[in-house]
Design an enzyme around this catalytic site. Sequence first.
Site, PDB file in Angstrom:
ATOM      1  N   TRP A  44      -5.320   0.864  -6.415  1.00 29.68           N
ATOM      2  CA  TRP A  44      -4.043   0.190  -6.689  1.00 29.68           C
ATOM      3  C   TRP A  44      -3.946  -0.200  -8.157  1.00 29.68           C
ATOM      4  O   TRP A  44      -2.867  -0.127  -8.757  1.00 29.68           O
ATOM      5  CB  TRP A  44      -3.881  -1.021  -5.772  1.00 29.68           C
ATOM      6  CG  TRP A  44      -3.831  -0.628  -4.334  1.00 29.68           C
ATOM      7  CD1 TRP A  44      -4.740  -0.910  -3.364  1.00 29.68           C
ATOM      8  CD2 TRP A  44      -2.821   0.175  -3.706  1.00 29.68           C
ATOM      9  NE1 TRP A  44      -4.365  -0.342  -2.168  1.00 29.68           N
ATOM     10  CE2 TRP A  44      -3.198   0.322  -2.340  1.00 29.68           C
ATOM     11  CE3 TRP A  44      -1.643   0.779  -4.159  1.00 29.68           C
ATOM     12  CZ2 TRP A  44      -2.432   1.055  -1.436  1.00 29.68           C
ATOM     13  CZ3 TRP A  44      -0.888   1.512  -3.252  1.00 29.68           C
ATOM     14  CH2 TRP A  44      -1.269   1.643  -1.911  1.00 29.68           C
ATOM     15  N   ASP A  47      -2.627  -9.007  -9.915  1.00 27.22           N
ATOM     16  CA  ASP A  47      -2.250  -8.573  -8.576  1.00 27.22           C
ATOM     17  C   ASP A  47      -3.229  -9.220  -7.600  1.00 27.22           C
ATOM     18  O   ASP A  47      -4.392  -8.851  -7.533  1.00 27.22           O
ATOM     19  CB  ASP A  47      -2.322  -7.046  -8.500  1.00 27.22           C
ATOM     20  CG  ASP A  47      -2.021  -6.503  -7.103  1.00 27.22           C
ATOM     21  OD1 ASP A  47      -1.802  -7.305  -6.176  1.00 27.22           O
ATOM     22  OD2 ASP A  47      -2.019  -5.264  -6.949  1.00 27.22           O
ATOM     23  N   LYS A  64      -0.888  -9.538   3.792  1.00 26.59           N
ATOM     24  CA  LYS A  64      -2.306  -9.855   3.868  1.00 26.59           C
ATOM     25  C   LYS A  64      -2.450 -11.345   3.584  1.00 26.59           C
ATOM     26  O   LYS A  64      -2.180 -11.790   2.479  1.00 26.59           O
ATOM     27  CB  LYS A  64      -3.091  -9.045   2.848  1.00 26.59           C
ATOM     28  CG  LYS A  64      -2.946  -7.549   3.061  1.00 26.59           C
ATOM     29  CD  LYS A  64      -3.345  -6.748   1.843  1.00 26.59           C
ATOM     30  CE  LYS A  64      -3.056  -5.280   2.073  1.00 26.59           C
ATOM     31  NZ  LYS A  64      -3.291  -4.455   0.897  1.00 26.59           N
TER      32      LYS A  64
END
Length: 354
Positions: free
Chosen positions: A99, A166, A190
């Site tokens: 990611w 992030d 999440k």
Amino acid sequence: MKIHNFNAGPSILPKQVIQQSAKSVINYNKTGLSLLEISHRSNHFIEIIEKTTSLVKRVMNLNEEYSILFLQGGATLQFTMVPYNLMKNKAAYLDTGIWANKAIKEAKNFGKVKILFSGKENNYSFISKNYKIPNQVDYFHCTSNNTIVGTQMNFFPKTSIPIVCDMSSDIFSRKLNFCQFSLIYASAQKNVSSAGMTIVIIKKKILDKIKKKIPSYLDYKIHIKNNSILNTPNVFSIYTSMLTLEWIEKKGGLSILEIENKKKSQLLYEEIDRNNFFENKIQKKDRSNMNVTFFLKKKYLENEFNNMCKKENIVGLKGHRSFGGYRASIYNALPLESVQFLIEKMKKFEKKFS
């Protein structure tokens, strides 16, 4: 029937959050309307979003320099929004996982990207601390927890350069000095809520540096001005976030959750390291407390292990398609009992095939 949910996302949520959300979908706050039917311009929803905003600030101990946004598009859209809003010429990035690598790819559309460290050649098995942030960059971007490979940052640099992070897979899981970050973003599926909403936390003064024209939906300043209601927001996900944050406060806050999460992950890592049939490929100092990855040393036994998990109602252990193996995601709401149950079955598996 007890199900042990190790899914990486959408992930396990507190039972009381799901129960209250379900009730509100039928009849929200005795209005006779479903939560899914109330207007996002109504006082009912304004109360929800204002309370959720206050809870985020309180749980993270943020001051009034910060604005809280509830947007759509996941962390993936933030890979574009961050450089669009913050990059003049150059930004510095850590490449610590798939990611993070995707975020780098998007940032290159807006200027130069200085990669301070890349773990790609080592299968992202560790996170370097030996990097220096240049003074000539507009911001420094990092990913606090790498869901796919199972690494987590335990060190954040002290710098005058704005730090963008992030935190999609470990937000609200531990106590940090969140005021050291200029921008934090996290997709909600999440640890926080249902899928379809992203929390963005912004130190407002960093937005004054860019003067270029930005399309309305991609402009943080316009979202701040409209209190996250530039368009119809994800009402359900914001409401569920509010309930989850209330649950976090009732438990005692992030300090308590951090202790619980460390206990769960350490127990599981200890078993993986002890058990002759399993292995973890991440350097110990960088192991994640949220996503514990492991592999069977004898690959031909995978079907046996998979069948055992299915029989025992252990779900969500399959590793990411790009990484393979297994991944136990042990987010806030996963009880210690589920980790202990998995460990018990791993020991039973070892005994059976030894």
